[in-house]
Design a protein around this motif. Structure first.
Motif, mmCIF file in Angstrom:
data_model
loop_
_atom_site.group_PDB
_atom_site.id
_atom_site.type_symbol
_atom_site.label_atom_id
_atom_site.label_comp_id
_atom_site.label_asym_id
_atom_site.label_seq_id
_atom_site.Cartn_x
_atom_site.Cartn_y
_atom_site.Cartn_z
ATOM 1 N N ASN A 134 0.824 -1.211 0.000
ATOM 2 C CA ASN A 134 0.000 0.000 0.000
ATOM 3 C C ASN A 134 0.859 1.261 0.000
ATOM 4 N N SER A 149 -0.939 4.018 -12.311
ATOM 5 C CA SER A 149 -2.000 4.249 -11.346
ATOM 6 C C SER A 149 -1.699 3.538 -10.027
ATOM 7 N N GLU A 150 -2.266 4.082 -8.951
ATOM 8 C CA GLU A 150 -2.049 3.470 -7.640
ATOM 9 C C GLU A 150 -2.597 2.047 -7.624
ATOM 10 N N GLU A 151 -3.728 1.844 -8.257
ATOM 11 C CA GLU A 151 -4.321 0.504 -8.291
ATOM 12 C C GLU A 151 -3.410 -0.481 -9.017
ATOM 13 N N LYS A 154 -0.167 -1.173 -6.952
ATOM 14 C CA LYS A 154 -0.415 -2.084 -5.837
ATOM 15 C C LYS A 154 -0.646 -3.512 -6.330
ATOM 16 N N GLU A 155 -1.297 -3.629 -7.463
ATOM 17 C CA GLU A 155 -1.583 -4.959 -8.005
ATOM 18 C C GLU A 155 -0.293 -5.695 -8.364
#
Length: 442
Positions: A134, A149-151, A154-155
């Motif tokens: 995170n 992107s943050e998503e 993190k993925e």
């Protein structure tokens, strides 16, 4: 000191020349600012994965070289910090180092939990990994201004951490085929991460990378060759150590090498057809992979004559594979240069193994890191020869659209830091290039 001065002089000259060279040279090439950045990230990130998984296995077994692997894992993280500083400043670099170097500490938590069969300790280590994913995912998204992107960040980070744990868990459970399947998948994932991150940075700062692309066909080829070459080195050194130790998982490392050979053969087939691929496999397997195993056996049996024969087989491989590459690339990579580079690689493998046998683990992993880095020089050189031979297949290096105005007049602050990114990439490339030329000229 003199070598460093030469590197810095080369670096400064290249910084000044890169924009004009990149824009003036319309021929297909793997040697662009964006491809250099991606290759540098290929090396650092994939080496992190190799060292992290190796450390956890060695630490679990209380191997005598575990501490040296840890030192190199920590140094790998430290080597990333200057890159972050050059792009985003010292404050961001300090934040990066705190997050990234700190996450290496979680390895010990998983190892100790496995040794003591402590579920609570395992949950605590897993929670720390989630916190890292995170925190570092947020850092990368902010740094790249959302181009990664943050998503997505993190993925991929979560997938990477799961890869490391899958290798370790299967190893602990003595599920060795699953362990090395996970190793290969996790290793190759790092190259996908470096592609995503370098593409995000280049998209964020396009003009400063001379409008070249990190995801061009030529950059993809270079990165694919980086992956194949460096995975071979990682598996070869691990296989020889496991063989010397007569470890239970030795046969499964050799199995992973055979799987890797199949992937390399498929890559050759995609460029030079089935006939070229068949010829490659014969040369690669007979006097190369088999010779490594013979050398380990000779060392265990203290059979100097058999050892000399194994080394002669490796020399024959360098000559045969050099001739193969020289012919297939139609001389864009000369047979002489190819043979010299391949033999330099074989010397790295031998040197790393010899230090290990002698119990000099500091020298073992110094040699490992140098030899691992050398493979990326091979990826660059071979990739460029193929691209020059087949320019129609590897065009489209330039950004297709006009670059946005910074609105600041002249060079933006973002542009200054981006040039520092290029500086880091070229400095890394210059350093690797000097090592590469030194090796092949010895």
């Amino acid at each position: 000191m003199k070598q460093m001065k030469r590197i810095l002089v080369t670096f400064m000259a290249l910084v000044l020349l890169v924009p004009s060279l990149a824009m003036a040279n319309d021929s297909a090439t793997v040697k662009t600012p964006a491809a250099d950045l991606r290759s540098s990230l290929d090396q650092l990130l994939s080496e992190h994965f190799v060292l992290a998984t190796t450390y956890m296995m060695k630490s679990y077994e209380d191997a005598p070289d575990a501490d040296e692997v840890w030192d190199k894992l920590d140094q790998n993280a430290a080597d990333m910090t200057p890159a972050i500083a050059s792009v985003y400043g010292e404050e961001a670099a300090a934040q990066f180092e705190d997050i990234f170097r700190g996450h290496n500490d979680y390895a010990d938590g998983f190892v100790e939990a496995a040794k003591s069969d402590d579920p609570e300790a395992r949950k605590k280590a897993e929670a720390e990994v989630d916190e890292f994913v995170n925190e570092f995912g947020s850092f990368l998204a902010t740094a790249t201004e959302g181009n990664l992107s943050e998503e997505a960040a993190k993925e991929v980070l979560a997938a990477h951490e799961q890869d490391v744990l899958s290798v370790f868990d299967h190893y602990v459970n003595e599920e060795y085929e699953k362990a090395y399947t996970a190793f290969r998948e996790g290793f190759n994932r790092m190259f996908g991460i470096s592609k995503a991150l370098s593409t995000a940075i280049v998209t964020q700062m396009p003009e400063e990378f001379a409008q070249t692309k990190a995801d061009s066909k030529a950059a993809d080829l270079r990165s694919n060759l980086n992956a194949l070459a460096s995975e071979h080195f990682a598996l070869a050194t691990l296989e020889m150590q496991k063989g010397f130790n007569q470890a239970d998982d030795y046969d499964f490392v050799t199995w992973a090498e055979n799987q890797h050979t199949g992937d390399f053969k498929a890559a050759i087939a995609s460029i030079y057809g089935d006939k070229g691929a068949e010829q490659f496999e014969k040369v690669w397997q007979q006097d190369h992979i088999n010779a490594q195993s013979n050398l380990v056996t000779a060392t265990l049996e203290e059979d100097e004559e058999a050892r000399k024969m194994a080394e002669q087989s490796l020399q024959m491989f360098a000559e045969d594979f050099g001739a193969f590459l020289g012919t297939e690339t139609e001389g864009n990579l000369s047979e002489e240069d190819a043979t010299a580079a391949i033999w330099a690689h074989e010397e790295d493998v031998l040197q790393t193994f010899n230090h290990y046998v002698e119990g000099d683990y500091a020298a073992t992993y110094d040699s490992f890191r140098e030899g691992y880095g050398f493979m990326f020089g091979i990826g660059e050189t071979l990739g460029d020869a193929i691209v020059k031979q087949k320019p129609d297949q590897f065009g489209g290096e330039m950004m297709p659209e006009a670059m946005p105005d910074t609105g600041m007049g002249g060079t933006s602050d973002q542009g200054v830091t981006a040039w520092m990114w290029i500086a880091f990439g070229i400095l890394a490339a210059a350093s690797a290039g000097l090592v590469y030329r030194k090796k092949v000229n010895q």
